[in-house]
Design an enzyme around this catalytic site. Structure first.
Site, PDB file in Angstrom:
ATOM      1  N   HIS A 496       0.820  -1.221   0.000  1.00 37.31           N
ATOM      2  CA  HIS A 496       0.000   0.000   0.000  1.00 37.31           C
ATOM      3  C   HIS A 496       0.852   1.269   0.000  1.00 37.31           C
ATOM      4  O   HIS A 496       0.357   2.343  -0.279  1.00 37.31           O
ATOM      5  CB  HIS A 496      -0.998  -0.015   1.180  1.00 37.31           C
ATOM      6  CG  HIS A 496      -0.384   0.327   2.520  1.00 37.31           C
ATOM      7  ND1 HIS A 496       0.086  -0.649   3.388  1.00 37.31           N
ATOM      8  CD2 HIS A 496      -0.173   1.522   3.138  1.00 37.31           C
ATOM      9  CE1 HIS A 496       0.564  -0.053   4.478  1.00 37.31           C
ATOM     10  NE2 HIS A 496       0.411   1.264   4.348  1.00 37.31           N
ATOM     11  N   ASP A 549      -0.113  -7.511   1.590  1.00 34.70           N
ATOM     12  CA  ASP A 549       0.413  -6.127   1.572  1.00 34.70           C
ATOM     13  C   ASP A 549       1.949  -6.170   1.564  1.00 34.70           C
ATOM     14  O   ASP A 549       2.618  -5.921   2.567  1.00 34.70           O
ATOM     15  CB  ASP A 549      -0.120  -5.376   2.813  1.00 34.70           C
ATOM     16  CG  ASP A 549       0.177  -3.884   2.747  1.00 34.70           C
ATOM     17  OD1 ASP A 549       0.571  -3.415   1.637  1.00 34.70           O
ATOM     18  OD2 ASP A 549       0.040  -3.208   3.776  1.00 34.70           O
ATOM     19  N   SER A 654       4.558   2.819   7.821  1.00 33.59           N
ATOM     20  CA  SER A 654       4.079   1.790   6.890  1.00 33.59           C
ATOM     21  C   SER A 654       5.190   1.290   5.983  1.00 33.59           C
ATOM     22  O   SER A 654       5.946   2.069   5.426  1.00 33.59           O
ATOM     23  CB  SER A 654       2.956   2.352   6.021  1.00 33.59           C
ATOM     24  OG  SER A 654       1.745   2.224   6.697  1.00 33.59           O
TER      25      SER A 654
END
Ligand code: NAG
Ligand code: NAG
Ligand code: NAG
Ligand code: NAG
Ligand code: NAG
Ligand code: NAG
Length: 704
Positions: A496, A549, A654
């Site tokens: 992502h 992911d 992230s």
């Protein structure tokens, strides 16, 4: 020989003549009779017969009957026999007549092959006589030319030495040691003359060993193939007239001169045999001369030839010359081989092989080469390593080197301390079969500096330098994300992070920073993305599906690892994540301090335990139950955090690493993926379970 040839020639000629000139061949015999014989001959006759037989024969004329009117001196009627105009006889009468001249029973022999007969009768004969004339036969008689007396004109005998009578002719021949001159009559001393080209032979002076003729001038040439030399071996029986002077023995009148090209001729004479003369030449000329006086008994010799010698070729340092006989002759070959580790060099050039031939001039056609030690050249440089010379000189044969890798960031593939030796095939070869070419492998998950004295600080701590060297900061457009170095060209992050609005970001927009502790020092990117590889099953269309992911970024240029940039290890496939293991989460993201979110420029870390799946699931469910839309938890995820909260990874983190340590080696257990809030009580961070993707990671790295 000559004689036989003569016969053949003669027969051939006669055959020829009988075929082509039948009429002109004189008869070998015949008959002559007076006109009207055996009737009386008429008066007033003047009859002539020209008899002839072949050249080289005489004519023998025999009267079978004669009855011609007799008169004194055969004055009235006569038969005259002439040879060459010369009268051989004038005949008349008959056998018993008192007058006249009758040949009787004696045949007439012409000196040559012709004979003329003239028969004359007169008219003054009143009484009719009854004389019948004559009848004669003639035949060819071979002339014995050889027994003819020597002509008085002083032109010498027909044949100077030997005369052989043959039918119709004769042939001259000569005694041994002489040969017939071109006049076919006289003889000349045979010198054995000409050129002797056989590899061996026997020569002797004319007449030898008998007493020789005077005034000899003979030349003998011995000439054999080049590459061979002639040796003369005179027999002991040697005698050439010499004159003793105060200066020694001289050869003024008789001599045997030996001439060898490019050398002074030698004149030999005396009574002592010269014995052996090695000429070292393939041509020798012998001139034997005597004058009309004095006495030389002569000489004889055997000559032999042998191949020219070449000098021994010598030795080659660090090489071997073969073969090695005691002597080398014309057409012999030699070969040179170098010892192991040495190469053949000639005129500064390396040569494949060497051979040389002993030439006809007694020289080798090539000089010997040299053997030079081989060298393996500079060892191939080792990326992220180096080479150490252990022994030897200038990369020469038998030099030993050792490769090493730049520790502690790289280690040697195979075993350390592998020696490479310069071998005779000019290659550096290891003494270890496994190590064909050396290779430096990056050390993963082992930072040079360690986080010590783990403090329970709310929200995390600033990481000391070089403690999390795999940490990557990604800036994409205005956003930030985390990542980790997993290989010298590969960064791993969350999908992502590199997918915006359901589209992969373009690799140009991705800036990659590594080895940073403080974002403030951020200057220009450490690396650029060459390509981005998002997991194919990542389909987060509504931003609520974080399954798979994970993404990989390939770098344009490889990284050289050092203390501040090092890769993290990959997990073993399907590695397990035991509840309670403490992981190291790091990033430059927001951190929370007393319920307030702070952006931080420093690399922060937090230590968080793995949470049991059930507990995590319940925590998510409770959020869902509260009516919030949250992503589903899948097997490809795991949770980490503390039930009391306070420590967590946040948005800015992230894609960053969750590292577990195993015997001091950190491995990438998780990728920071998503969470509900940040470090809130009863909430946990959710991470991509990297162990589920080892296959895909390796495959992607291999195929790109
Ligand atoms: C020379 O000739 C003699 C005989 O005439 C012989 O015994 C001798 O071996 C010969 N020498 C050589 C070197 O051939
Ligand atoms: C490597 O070479 C050195 C020097 O020649 C020698 O002392 C050493 O034993 C060698 N090591 C191995 C592994 O062969
Ligand atoms: C993606 O999902 C499908 C279906 O579950 C699966 O067969 C496939 O192996 C997955 N692809 C990868 C790269 O894991
Ligand atoms: C490590 O390498 C990077 C990139 O090459 C460089 O910027 C950095 O200064 C190096 N750090 C150390 C400690 O050598
Ligand atoms: C957290 O807040 C306290 C008080 O506001 C402050 O002293 C401390 O330095 C802060 N910690 C961090 C990591 O920013
Ligand atoms: C979560 O899973 C349930 C049941 O499989 C499904 O109905 C729901 O749509 C999923 N939610 C999301 C956000 O994907």
């Amino acid at each position: 020989m000559k004689w036989t040839f003569g016969i053949i020639w003669f027969l051939y000629l006669s055959v020829c003549e009988s075929m082509w000139l039948p009429d002109s061949v004189p008869a070998m015999y015949g008959e002559v009779q007076s006109p009207e014989y055996p009737q009386p001959y008429p008066p007033n006759l003047q009859e002539q017969w020209d008899l002839s037989v072949p050249e080289g024969y005489q004519i023998r004329l025999t009267f079978t009957h004669m009855d011609i009117e007799a008169s004194p001196g055969c004055y009235y009627d006569a038969l005259t026999v002439l040879y060459n105009g010369k009268v051989l006889g004038r005949f008349c009468g008959h056998e018993n007549s008192a007058d006249g001249h009758h040949p009787g029973n004696h045949p007439i022999l012409s000196p040559g092959n012709k004979l003329t007969l003239i028969f004359q009768t007169d008219n003054n004969n009143p009484e009719r006589h009854q004389n019948v004339g004559f009848s004669a036969q003639y035949q060819a008689i071979d002339i014995d030319e050889c027994s003819a007396p020597e002509p008085v004109d002083g032109s010498g005998p027909l044949c100077a030495q030997i005369c052989l009578n043959i039918l119709g002719s004769y042939i001259c021949s000569c005694h041994h040691g002489y040969e017939l001159r071109s006049d076919q009559r006289t003889c000349v001393l045979s010198c054995g003359g000409g050129i002797f080209d056989e590899p061996e032979g026997h020569l002797f002076s004319p007449g030898y060993p008998n007493s020789p003729p005077h005034s000899v001038s003979c030349q003998y040439i011995i000439s054999v193939e080049s590459g061979f030399i002639i040796t003369l071996n005179f027999s002991d029986n040697f005698h050439i007239e010499s004159v003793n002077t105060e200066q020694g023995t001289k050869c003024p009148y008789h001599w045997l001169q030996v001439t060898i090209p490019d050398r002074e001729p030698i004149k030999l004479c005396g009574a002592k045999s010269p014995g052996l003369i090695v000429t070292n030449s393939n041509t020798v000329t012998l001139d034997y001369h005597t004058d009309e006086e004095g006495l030389s008994n002569g000489w004889s010799l055997d000559y032999s030839t042998h191949r020219v010698n070449c000098p021994p070729p010598g030795n080659v340092v660090k090489g071997r010359v073969t073969p090695n006989p005691t002597q080398f002759f014309y057409r012999d070959y030699i070969f040179v081989r170098c010892d192991q580790g040495y190469k053949l060099m000639m005129n500064g050039q390396e040569i494949e092989s060497f051979s040389a031939m002993c030439q006809s001039n007694g020289q080798w056609h090539l000089p010997l080469p040299e053997c030079h030690i081989i060298d393996c050249g500079e060892p191939q440089p080792l990326l992220n390593g180096g080479v150490t010379f252990l022994s030897g000189f200038q990369n020469q044969y038998r030099s030993v080197i050792q490769y090493h890798c730049n520790e502690p960031f790289y280690y040697f593939f195979g075993s350390l301390n592998v020696n490479f030796t310069c071998e005779s095939d000019r290659k550096w070869r290891s003494n270890n079969d496994v190590v064909v070419s050396p290779l430096c492998i990056p050390v993963c998950g082992q930072p040079t500096n360690h986080i010590t004295g783990i403090q329970r600080i709310t929200g995390g701590s600033e990481a000391p330098e070089n403690t999390i060297p795999w940490q990557v900061l990604l800036t994409i457009s205005a956003g930030r994300g985390g990542g980790m170095v997993i290989a010298n060209r590969w960064i791993m992050t969350a999908a992502h992070v590199v997918v915006h609005n359901n589209l992969p970001v373009s690799s140009e927009t991705v800036h990659i920073y590594m080895g940073l502790n403080d974002v403030k020092t951020l200057d220009h990117p450490t690396a650029y993305a060459a390509s981005i590889h998002i997991h194919p099953n990542y389909t987060n269309t509504n931003n609520l599906d974080f399954n798979n992911d994970i993404a990989l970024i390939k770098l344009k240029d490889p990284i050289t690892f050092n203390a501040s940039i090092m890769p993290i290890c990959l997990p073993e496939e399907r590695d397990t994540y035991l509840t309670g293991l403490i992981g190291l989460v790091s990033g430059y993201g927001l951190t929370k301090n007393n319920s307030r979110l702070f952006s931080t420029n420093k690399l922060n870390y937090v230590l968080l335990p793995v949470v049991e799946d059930n507990i995590c699931a319940k925590s998510i469910t409770s959020v869902k139950d509260a009516g919030k839309d949250v992503p589903n938890l899948t097997n490809n995820m795991f949770c980490a955090g503390r039930p009391e909260g306070g420590k967590d990874s946040c948005q800015g983190d992230s894609g960053g690493p969750y590292a577990l340590s195993d015997h001091g080696r950190f491995w990438a257990a998780g990728i920071v993926s998503w969470g509900v809030g940040c470090g809130e009580k009863g909430r946990y961070g959710v991470y991509t379970r990297v162990a589920n993707y080892v296959g895909w990671i390796k495959k992607t790295m291999q195929e790109n």
